[in-house]
Structure formats: C-alpha cells, structure tokens
Enzyme design. Structure first.
Site, short mmCIF file in Angstrom:
data_model
loop_
_atom_site.label_atom_id
_atom_site.label_comp_id
_atom_site.label_asym_id
_atom_site.label_seq_id
_atom_site.Cartn_x
_atom_site.Cartn_y
_atom_site.Cartn_z
N SER A 151 0.98 -1.35 0.09
CA SER A 151 -0.17 -0.03 -0.02
C SER A 151 0.87 1.19 -0.04
O SER A 151 0.73 2.12 0.95
CB SER A 151 -0.77 0.06 1.18
OG SER A 151 -1.69 -1.11 1.38
N CYS B 50 2.30 7.32 -7.23
CA CYS B 50 2.18 8.56 -7.38
C CYS B 50 3.06 9.47 -6.93
O CYS B 50 3.32 10.55 -7.43
CB CYS B 50 0.78 8.92 -7.19
SG CYS B 50 -0.46 7.53 -7.43
N VAL C 46 3.42 -15.03 -6.65
CA VAL C 46 2.76 -16.31 -7.20
C VAL C 46 3.21 -16.35 -8.71
O VAL C 46 3.32 -15.53 -9.37
CB VAL C 46 1.33 -15.51 -7.11
CG1 VAL C 46 0.45 -16.52 -7.92
CG2 VAL C 46 0.75 -15.50 -5.71
N ASP D 230 -4.40 -1.75 -12.50
CA ASP D 230 -3.84 -1.52 -13.80
C ASP D 230 -3.72 -2.90 -14.60
O ASP D 230 -3.36 -2.85 -15.48
CB ASP D 230 -2.20 -1.37 -13.52
CG ASP D 230 -1.97 0.41 -12.85
OD1 ASP D 230 -3.16 0.95 -12.79
OD2 ASP D 230 -0.73 0.50 -12.68
N ASN E 267 -7.83 1.85 -6.85
CA ASN E 267 -8.47 1.91 -5.35
C ASN E 267 -10.07 1.77 -5.74
O ASN E 267 -10.48 1.07 -5.02
CB ASN E 267 -8.27 3.32 -4.95
CG ASN E 267 -6.77 3.38 -4.42
OD1 ASN E 267 -6.58 2.62 -3.25
ND2 ASN E 267 -5.85 4.10 -4.90
N TYR F 221 -19.00 31.87 -7.57
CA TYR F 221 -18.06 33.01 -8.11
C TYR F 221 -17.86 33.91 -6.89
O TYR F 221 -18.73 34.20 -6.10
CB TYR F 221 -18.77 33.94 -9.14
CG TYR F 221 -18.06 35.40 -9.27
CD1 TYR F 221 -16.95 35.46 -9.46
CD2 TYR F 221 -19.18 36.46 -8.90
CE1 TYR F 221 -16.38 37.05 -9.44
CE2 TYR F 221 -18.80 37.64 -8.74
CZ TYR F 221 -17.13 38.05 -9.07
OH TYR F 221 -16.75 39.09 -9.31
#
Ligand SMILES: Cc1cc2nc3c(=O)[nH]c(=O)nc-3n(C[C@H](O)[C@H](O)[C@H](O)COP(=O)(O)OP(=O)(O)OC[C@H]3O[C@@H](n4cnc5c(N)ncnc54)[C@H](O)[C@@H]3O)c2cc1C
Length: 451
Positions: free
Chosen positions: A42, A46, A83, A286, A308, A429
C-alpha cells in the site's frame, strides 16, 4: 469454516479489496491472504517523482499501510512471496518464497488478481545498462537516488508523458541537466491537443529542459556496462542517468497462462463487478481493461484513482455486497512546475478516431477576477460532438487554480451533458476564486456558440 480470499499484489487494488472485504467480513467468516513479491504494501507510486525530487522526505512517507498494519487488521500479508501460477480448475496458486526459494501450493475460495503493470521496456541495445531506470517502485526511486548521490549530472528522460514530465521536474529540482526525448511532436501529445501541448513545451523549455521532440531513441552507448549516451536518430545525447517513461503494459501473463480471458488492449477482461470470465476469480487495477464511458471501448487506463475504486468494489462483491465500477473517462491531472495540466475524455484527434464528428474549441481565460492579485492565465479546450453539442472531452493548462477545474468538466462528461448545459451550470463566483464567468462556463459557452 471460514472461506479463503487470496489476493495477488499488495498495493492499491489488492489491498483496497482486502481492506474492504475485511470491513465487511470477520476473520471467522473470511480468511484473507495477500501475496506481494516486493517488501512493501500500500504505497503511493504517484509520489515517487516527488520523492526523487526531494519534496517528499523519505520512502516511509509514501506508505499508507505497512504489512504489519494490514496484519493487525486481520489480513495475512506475505511479502517477498511471488505467485508463479494459477490453477483455476483446482482453485490453487503456486507461490514462491523469494528469500528461501521454497515453493508451495495454496488453495483459495475466491481469488483477486491485482498484479498491476510494468513499464514498457523496448528491446533497445544497452537498455539493461547501469543507470538506465524505470520509475515504478520504491526500489526504483531508491536506485535513482543512489545514482544522484554517486554524482549523476546529466539526465535523459525518454518519453514526455505524465511520468516523464514529473520526473523531469524532480531531476531539475535536484540540479541535473535534463533532456527529454519524445517521439511525438509535443509533450503529452497522446493526451492533449496540439495547442494545449504547446504550452507544456514552452513551460519545459523555460525551466531549462532540453526538449527534443519528434526524436526517436535507437539505443544506448555504454562503457563497462554503464550508460554514457542515449543514441537517437538525430545523434547521441550524453547521459549519466536515463529514465524510461514510455507507458505501461498490464501484468496479465499469470492470468493469460491460467486461461483467464485477456483483452485486445492487453488487460484482464472484467465485468462491471470486477469478475473475470473464470468462476471465483476477480481482477482490479492496472492489470485490467475498463470500459471507456464515451467510446464504449475496452481500454487500459492505469491510474491509482481507478485501482483504488476497483479494488474497493471487488472487495465489496467478494464479501457478498453489490458494487459496480462505472468505467473511465481518462481524467488525469499533473503539473510541470507552476503549470497545471488536466484532461478528461477524448482529445479532438481521439474523438475523430472514435468516429465522432467532433470540434475542438480553445478559450483563454483567467483563474481569478482580472483585478484580483494572483490571477493566473489558463487555457481550456472543449471537444464536442458537432451535431448534438454533446461534450466529449476537455483539457486545461494554466497557473494555480487551473488544473482541478477539470473535475467540473469530468463531472459533466460523466453525466453525458451538452456544452450548452455546461455553459449554463450554477458554478460559484467570488473575485479571489474566479472571474464572474468561470473559465469553465466561458469555454463551454464558446464551444456551444460554434455548434
Ligand atoms: C511514478 C508514477 C506516478 C504515478 N502518478 C499517478 C497519479 O498522479 N495519479 C494516478 O491516479 N495514478 C498515478 N500512477 C499510477 C498508480 O500508481 C497506479 O495506477 C496504481 O499503483 C495501480 O495500482 P495496482 O494495485 O493496480 O498496481 P501496483 O501499484 O503496480 O501494484 C501491483 C502489485 O502487485 C505485485 N505483484 C505483481 N505480480 C505479482 C506476483 N506474481 N506475485 C506477487 N505480487 C505481485 C507488485 O509487486 C505490486 O506491488 C503513477 C504511477 C507511477 C509509477
């Protein structure tokens, strides 16, 4: 007896699934075992460019949950365990303990594949030389930092996509001479239209990057196994350090070898519940293909935001709940120094390739009221379907406050709005935050007027 959920891959997708399943099921109901071939779990890949650049203090800062923390949460994480095969008929996996070489066969009731992706590594002569690196893992970042400490001065980044840009910025921060070599005519040329990418090129050059566009790398010159130059079609570029940022390939070989269906884009095929075509085998992150919400095509978009969400949805479903993953738009954001870059949906070229009669309209605007201190220029490009005015995509480049505005456009795109509808939305705004016509409204309004 507790059922057994087995996870392959201990990062975003795998551990999101494990954590969610654990939230919903106690250890008495569901045993969760996660195999990770690396030594960490984990962590935020990024953040790697910012770790190399010195903005993040150290690798531990990027770790969201250690193996010990997962174990304390009732997830049996086994690091340094790879694995090597899946037998879907027998519901087993073969696991190799990397430190001892010991092999074992483990049974599962449910299996989640979260094996991620690998950086593309073309068969160029010299690509295995010392000093030629990818930036995918904490180990890669540590190796890059070792090269910097050892005195690397001249860096060449191959590929001007997100990661190429981010690591170029990081290496500049570390005081290196940085060259970026890109085959296309523009940085981020695959995800931005030409006028937007031109702003990125200008920012890179202004920061001192030697930007070589339209340039093909052909190989590397090495001396005693160490990189000394990058060979290109237009001559060599001297280098002590090379970072390859050419995109990714899903790690789908394990699944493919087990007869689990893999798509044309190279990712494992899953439905909106993250089920593969094989009973009791799930996949996320991914390594999978996702449905593009605008084209309907099955695509690989390797982003942490999807990994995630997909992991969490898969964990919910495995634990007996009902969660779907709604697809992708390719929404992404990055920056090069002070220039923020955001994009969502299709570029004009992608829209045409997908068969849309599309127009692209660019608008220059300001991040705040023009009289308010700190107002920054920004440019927004809207891509729309000519006949219907349906929004198909958007891009933003500009100073502080520009980039995250892409999320407004991504929300509109997610909900299949037209540019006229976007132009009339009730956005906030006040002078410190935007002009009275927010740049998003201005850009959508201008696009609507061209329909
Ligand atoms: C430098 C960089 C910057 C990024 N920046 C962003 C960003 O700003 N925003 C964004 O949304 N995304 C970003 N991403 C992408 C994001 O990090 C990934 O999409 C995300 O990590 C994918 O999670 P994952 O769990 O699917 O795969 P990974 O994070 O790759 O995890 C897969 C894990 O599986 C393990 N594994 C693989 N095969 C096996 C096996 N056979 N046995 C055991 N373990 C195995 C691997 O060791 C790995 O730890 C960035 C990525 C990088 C590299």
């Amino acid at each position: 007896m507790a059922r057994r959920l087995m996870i392959i891959g201990g990062d975003a997708a795998g551990m999101s699934a494990a954590s969610q399943a654990r939230r919903m099921k106690s250890p008495d109901e569901l045993e969760i075992v996660a195999f990770e071939r690396g030594s960490r779990t984990s962590y935020a890949a990024c953040g790697l460019p910012y770790l190399v650049g010195g903005l993040v203090e150290g690798p531990d800062k990027l770790v969201a949950r250690t193996p010990e923390q997962h174990r304390a949460n009732g997830i049996d994480v086994r690091t340094r365990h790879a694995v090597t095969a899946i037998d879907a008929k027998a519901s087993t996996v073969t696991v190799s303990e990397l430190d001892t070489g010991r092999e074992s066969v483990e049974h599962y009731d449910e299996l989640l594949i979260g094996t991620g992706a690998s950086g593309i590594s073309p068969p160029w002569p010299g690509i295995d030389a010392k000093g030629v690196l990818q930036l995918r893992t904490l180990d890669d970042a540590a190796e890059m930092q070792r090269q910097l400490v050892a005195g690397a001065r001249r860096a060449v980044v191959v590929g001007a996509g997100y990661i190429g840009l981010e690591i170029a910025e990081g290496l500049l921060e570390r005081g290196l001479d940085v060259t970026v070599v890109e085959l296309l005519d523009a940085p981020m040329g695959a995800v931005l239209d030409a006028d937007m990418a031109a702003d990125v090129a200008e920012a890179m050059r202004a920061a001192g990057v030697n930007l070589r566009l339209g340039t093909a790398v052909t190989g590397f010159t090495t001396v005693d196994g160490r990189i000394t130059a990058v060979e290109t079609a237009s001559g060599p570029i001297e280098a002590d350090l090379v970072v390859i940022g050419l995109g990714i390939r899903p790690n789908a070989d394990l699944a493919r070898a087990a007869g689990i269906r893999v798509g044309k884009a190279g990712g494992i095929l899953v439905d909106d519940h993250l089920r593969t075509d094989t009973p009791r085998v799930w996949a996320a992150g991914d390594c999978v293909e996702s449905r593009h919400r605008i084209t309907g095509q099955s695509v690989v978009v390797a982003l942490g935001t999807h990994a995630n969400k997909q992991g969490r949805a898969a964990g919910t479903n495995i634990a007996g709940g009902d969660a779907t993953f709604g697809g992708v738009l390719g929404t992404a954001i990055t920056r090069f120094r002070k220039l923020e870059i955001g994009r969502t949906g299709l570029t004009e070229r992608e829209a045409r390739d997908a068969g849309f009669d599309a127009i692209g309209v660019t608008t220059d605007a300001s991040s705040r009221a023009h009289y308010f201190p700190g107002a920054q220029p920004m440019r927004i490009r809207i891509v729309a379907q000519r006949r219907t005015g349906r929004l198909l995509g958007a891009q933003i480049v500009g100073g502080e406050g520009a980039g995250k505005r892409i999320d407004v456009l991504a929300t509109a795109l997610w909900n299949y709005m037209t540019v006229a509808e976007v132009g009339g939305m009730d956005l906030s705004y006040a002078p410190p935050f935007s002009p009275v016509w927010d740049p998003v409204l201005l850009a959508a309004g201008k696009a609507a007027s061209k329909i």
